[in-house]
Design an enzyme around this catalytic site. Sequence first.
Site, mmCIF file in Angstrom:
data_model
loop_
_atom_site.group_PDB
_atom_site.id
_atom_site.type_symbol
_atom_site.label_atom_id
_atom_site.label_comp_id
_atom_site.label_asym_id
_atom_site.label_seq_id
_atom_site.Cartn_x
_atom_site.Cartn_y
_atom_site.Cartn_z
ATOM 1 N N GLU A 236 0.855 -1.196 0.000
ATOM 2 C CA GLU A 236 0.000 0.000 0.000
ATOM 3 C C GLU A 236 0.881 1.233 0.000
ATOM 4 O O GLU A 236 1.843 1.323 0.775
ATOM 5 C CB GLU A 236 -0.903 0.008 1.235
ATOM 6 N N GLU A 241 -2.275 11.554 3.343
ATOM 7 C CA GLU A 241 -3.325 11.412 4.343
ATOM 8 C C GLU A 241 -3.246 12.617 5.275
ATOM 9 O O GLU A 241 -2.172 13.159 5.527
ATOM 10 C CB GLU A 241 -3.153 10.132 5.163
#
Length: 348
Positions: A236, A241
């Site tokens: 990932e 974020e």
Amino acid sequence: MKYLKIILILLMPMAFSNCSKSSSNGNMSPAPTDLTISAAISTDNSGNVAFTATATNAVSYDYDFGNGTFQTVPSGIITYKYPSSGTYTVNVIAKSSGGQTIAKSVQVTVVSNGGPAGMTLVWSDEFNTDGAPDPSKWGYDTGTGGGGWGNNELEYYTSRSNNVNVSNGTLKITAVKENYNGSAYTSARMLSNGKFSFKYGRIEISAKLPAGLGTWPAIWMLGNNFSTAGWPNCGEIDIMEQRGSELNKIFGTLHYPGHSGANGRGSTTIIQNSSTQFHLYTLDWSAASINFSVDGNVFFTVPNDNTLPFNQNFFVILNLAMGGSFGGSVDPNFTSGTMEVDYVRVYQ
């Protein structure tokens, strides 16, 4: 009388000199005024931008194209070809014949076939068509965040227009406080899985983030073998974020065996105005390294090698979660929040 004549003769050149100087001041050219700049960006991804600058009393125009290139243009009209895609602030200085100046800036976002550092644009979504996002490029994960994604998220992901739509040139993913199928919030999670994936290159996302406490916007990627290898074996890459409790703190993280969940391998950077201005979130990815940057500033680099799962095709995910293990507590007064995306571009 002889002395008087001599004095008068001596004074006359001074008088003429003063008169001449006064005349020069009176004829000084006026300063330029009313500077305007227009920029017509080519739609063929050539990188060409046609600039037109006009100003009253101006005889020349100095262009700073925002990428280290400068040019003086007497007419004010020029077409400049940007070798690399990006957003540039162009500064123009108009000059009068007497040297007085007036300046003005304009910002342009350019897509160039040359791509960054000679790369080629291989896939993009400019989000220029109002309505639902392009179904040939995006699908959706739907369902409860708490039950399906392993992060204890509070939202129910939908594909409804009030959670995800394109308008006025941008994609808008909106989290809404509402009771829906047993969840207290709704939002959207878009992904290019089964429609587009890539191995190595650069991905750029221009985005403006929500500000509400408990919001968790994310721009990330998963390995194509997700359905067979599972997570975190598939790998990932979290390009961006942010959580509402730490506005302007941007996280870039890799997850893979030995570095998954809270033990992800990552770093952070602090920017300004993440929720009021668009910023450029970029991943440069090769067999040798993975680099995370914001607005062109690299803040995290990880060496890549064949022992890591980052040497296969990955697909793109855009979502806005609420709460959960990363988002934390939600403001009880929260009603809605939006992650706005201007474009997604992939170069190789």
